[in-house]
Design an enzyme around this catalytic site. Structure first.
Site, mmCIF file in Angstrom:
data_model
loop_
_atom_site.group_PDB
_atom_site.id
_atom_site.type_symbol
_atom_site.label_atom_id
_atom_site.label_comp_id
_atom_site.label_asym_id
_atom_site.label_seq_id
_atom_site.Cartn_x
_atom_site.Cartn_y
_atom_site.Cartn_z
ATOM 1 N N HIS A 16 -29.660 -15.085 5.691
ATOM 2 C CA HIS A 16 -28.530 -14.911 6.594
ATOM 3 C C HIS A 16 -28.805 -13.819 7.631
ATOM 4 O O HIS A 16 -29.036 -12.674 7.272
ATOM 5 C CB HIS A 16 -27.305 -14.530 5.759
ATOM 6 C CG HIS A 16 -26.047 -14.368 6.533
ATOM 7 N ND1 HIS A 16 -25.318 -13.201 6.542
ATOM 8 C CD2 HIS A 16 -25.374 -15.237 7.328
ATOM 9 C CE1 HIS A 16 -24.241 -13.360 7.284
ATOM 10 N NE2 HIS A 16 -24.250 -14.577 7.788
ATOM 11 N N ARG A 17 -28.790 -14.190 8.904
ATOM 12 C CA ARG A 17 -29.137 -13.284 10.019
ATOM 13 C C ARG A 17 -30.561 -12.754 9.834
ATOM 14 O O ARG A 17 -30.839 -11.597 10.153
ATOM 15 C CB ARG A 17 -28.130 -12.141 10.132
ATOM 16 C CG ARG A 17 -26.670 -12.598 10.141
ATOM 17 C CD ARG A 17 -25.695 -11.452 10.300
ATOM 18 N NE ARG A 17 -24.320 -11.875 10.042
ATOM 19 C CZ ARG A 17 -23.265 -11.080 9.962
ATOM 20 N NH1 ARG A 17 -23.416 -9.784 10.157
ATOM 21 N NH2 ARG A 17 -22.062 -11.554 9.716
ATOM 22 N N GLU A 43 -30.767 -18.204 8.998
ATOM 23 C CA GLU A 43 -29.565 -18.417 9.796
ATOM 24 C C GLU A 43 -29.529 -17.309 10.830
ATOM 25 O O GLU A 43 -29.830 -16.147 10.512
ATOM 26 C CB GLU A 43 -28.309 -18.339 8.911
ATOM 27 C CG GLU A 43 -27.009 -18.682 9.634
ATOM 28 C CD GLU A 43 -26.231 -17.507 10.204
ATOM 29 O OE1 GLU A 43 -25.186 -17.734 10.803
ATOM 30 O OE2 GLU A 43 -26.683 -16.346 10.086
ATOM 31 N N ASP A 45 -27.414 -15.947 14.723
ATOM 32 C CA ASP A 45 -26.288 -16.127 15.644
ATOM 33 C C ASP A 45 -26.799 -16.001 17.074
ATOM 34 O O ASP A 45 -27.596 -15.112 17.368
ATOM 35 C CB ASP A 45 -25.235 -15.039 15.393
ATOM 36 C CG ASP A 45 -24.781 -15.013 13.956
ATOM 37 O OD1 ASP A 45 -24.086 -15.945 13.541
ATOM 38 O OD2 ASP A 45 -25.153 -14.064 13.235
ATOM 39 N N HIS A 58 -24.725 -11.059 16.705
ATOM 40 C CA HIS A 58 -23.534 -11.531 15.992
ATOM 41 C C HIS A 58 -22.214 -11.088 16.613
ATOM 42 O O HIS A 58 -21.287 -11.878 16.773
ATOM 43 C CB HIS A 58 -23.580 -11.064 14.535
ATOM 44 C CG HIS A 58 -22.393 -11.496 13.736
ATOM 45 N ND1 HIS A 58 -21.201 -10.781 13.712
ATOM 46 C CD2 HIS A 58 -22.189 -12.581 12.952
ATOM 47 C CE1 HIS A 58 -20.329 -11.407 12.943
ATOM 48 N NE2 HIS A 58 -20.896 -12.506 12.469
ATOM 49 N N GLU A 118 -26.444 -20.568 14.640
ATOM 50 C CA GLU A 118 -24.987 -20.572 14.802
ATOM 51 C C GLU A 118 -24.615 -20.235 16.234
ATOM 52 O O GLU A 118 -24.934 -19.140 16.724
ATOM 53 C CB GLU A 118 -24.328 -19.578 13.836
ATOM 54 C CG GLU A 118 -22.815 -19.639 13.991
ATOM 55 C CD GLU A 118 -22.040 -18.620 13.176
ATOM 56 O OE1 GLU A 118 -22.587 -18.031 12.218
ATOM 57 O OE2 GLU A 118 -20.860 -18.423 13.529
ATOM 58 N N LYS A 120 -22.308 -18.729 18.343
ATOM 59 C CA LYS A 120 -21.265 -17.744 18.028
ATOM 60 C C LYS A 120 -20.377 -17.567 19.256
ATOM 61 O O LYS A 120 -20.793 -16.956 20.247
ATOM 62 C CB LYS A 120 -21.939 -16.436 17.626
ATOM 63 C CG LYS A 120 -21.010 -15.342 17.228
ATOM 64 C CD LYS A 120 -20.158 -15.666 16.030
ATOM 65 C CE LYS A 120 -20.829 -15.394 14.709
ATOM 66 N NZ LYS A 120 -19.990 -15.830 13.550
ATOM 67 N N ASP A 241 -27.725 -12.914 2.321
ATOM 68 C CA ASP A 241 -28.363 -11.753 2.956
ATOM 69 C C ASP A 241 -29.686 -11.412 2.267
ATOM 70 O O ASP A 241 -30.546 -10.767 2.868
ATOM 71 C CB ASP A 241 -27.448 -10.525 2.870
ATOM 72 C CG ASP A 241 -26.150 -10.714 3.644
ATOM 73 O OD1 ASP A 241 -26.180 -11.349 4.713
ATOM 74 O OD2 ASP A 241 -25.108 -10.228 3.161
HETATM 75 O O1 G3P Z 1 -23.388 -19.378 9.444
HETATM 76 C C1 G3P Z 1 -22.799 -18.811 8.329
HETATM 77 C C2 G3P Z 1 -22.243 -17.445 8.603
HETATM 78 O O2 G3P Z 1 -23.182 -16.717 9.331
HETATM 79 C C3 G3P Z 1 -20.927 -17.489 9.341
HETATM 80 O O3 G3P Z 1 -20.335 -16.248 9.482
HETATM 81 O O4 G3P Z 1 -19.784 -14.153 10.618
HETATM 82 O O5 G3P Z 1 -21.833 -14.268 9.236
HETATM 83 O O6 G3P Z 1 -21.730 -15.449 11.416
HETATM 84 P P1 G3P Z 1 -20.960 -14.968 10.222
HETATM 85 MG MG MG Z 2 -23.632 -16.525 11.461
#
Ligand code: G3P
Ligand code: MG
Length: 256
Positions: A16-17, A43, A45, A58, A118, A120, A241
């Site tokens: 994540h990120r 993943e 943003d 993000h 994503e 965003k 994460d």
């Molecule tokens: O893509 C899943 C997740 O990243 C969505 O929420 O706020 O972490 O971008 P956020």
């Molecule tokens: Mg995200």
């Protein structure tokens, strides 16, 4: 349901990120760290700077993840490049620069990694414009087997689908919790996947989604023991994460 999508070997765990538990989120360093930790997908943003440059970021603002202040939407690329986006996380990352989408796509290509990108869309910004800029670059840079474009923003997803059909562009619908009438937007978008908050998913909704042939992804579990029931509900992938925490507990990779 027969899938219109190319065969996507979606891994069980997606960083994540980037590997954001170990490196500053949404940076080249976080993607390198994910790769070094054995992750195949990340993943990330993406948003637009004020001058229209797509960057990996993000927040709507700069203060949490850089040494700057104010809003991302007021920056041009030269100002964005002057920010330090690593020092907030730790001294080892001081000097890290904000990644443009192009920087990031080059790295992902070089490392042979997949991405859940994503779109965003922050308040008062255009999802349509974001998709118009980002999607063509993604399509140029990576094969469809190595990407999913996701968003909470219906207009961004609609525009993404208008640019490319399901054989070229896997689309993931993001929803904090999956609504009762989840099927309609998925069908309208020819979605590949649904991505939801793992704490708000129910076994019933998971069963419906899987029975209809969609992939089911969950964000952002960081406790593999607490998450174990969700694998049993049919969740395909966890966006964590720190995917390394799951090494001993995650089920084996799906055969697609
Ligand atoms: O893509 C899943 C997740 O990243 C969505 O929420 O706020 O972490 O971008 P956020
Ligand atoms: Mg995200």
């Amino acid at each position: 349901m027969s899938s219109p999508y190319p065969a996507i070997a979606l891994p069980r765990l997606i960083a994540h990120r980037g590997l954001s538990a170990r490196a500053p989120e949404n940076t080249l360093a976080a993607v390198r760290a994910a790769h070094e930790a054995g992750c195949q997908w990340v993943e990330l943003d993406v948003q637009l700077l004020g001058d229209g440059t797509p960057v990996i970021w993000h927040d709507a603002t700069l203060s949490r993840c850089s040494d700057g202040k104010g809003r991302l939407a007021t920056l041009d690329l030269a100002a964005a490049r002057r920010l330090d986006v690593g020092g907030w996380f730790g001294d080892a990352f001081r000097g890290e620069r904000m990644a443009t989408l192009n920087d990031m796509l080059e790295l992902l290509d070089r490392l042979d990694m997949g991405v859940n990108m994503e779109l965003k869309v922050e308040r008062n910004r255009s999802g349509t414009e974001l998709a118009e800029v980002v999607v063509p670059r993604l399509l140029e840079a990576l094969p469809p087997e190595r990407m999913v474009v996701s968003s909470f923003d219906p207009l961004a997803l609609r525009q993404a689908r208008a640019i490319a059909d399901a054989s070229l562009l896997p689309i993931g619908l993001l929803a904090e919790s999956v609504p009762q009438k989840w099927q309609h937007p998925c069908e309208a978008l020819e979605a590949f996947s649904i991505h939801t908050d793992w704490t708000r998913l129910t076994a019933r909704r998971a069963g419906e989604i899987k029975a209809a042939g969609y992939r089911l992804l969950c964000y952002t579990p960081n406790d593999p023991a607490a998450f174990a029931t969700r694998w049993a509900w049919g969740v395909d992938s966890a966006i964590s994460d720190d995917p390394t925490l799951f090494a001993a507990i995650a089920p084996p990779p799906t055969v697609d």
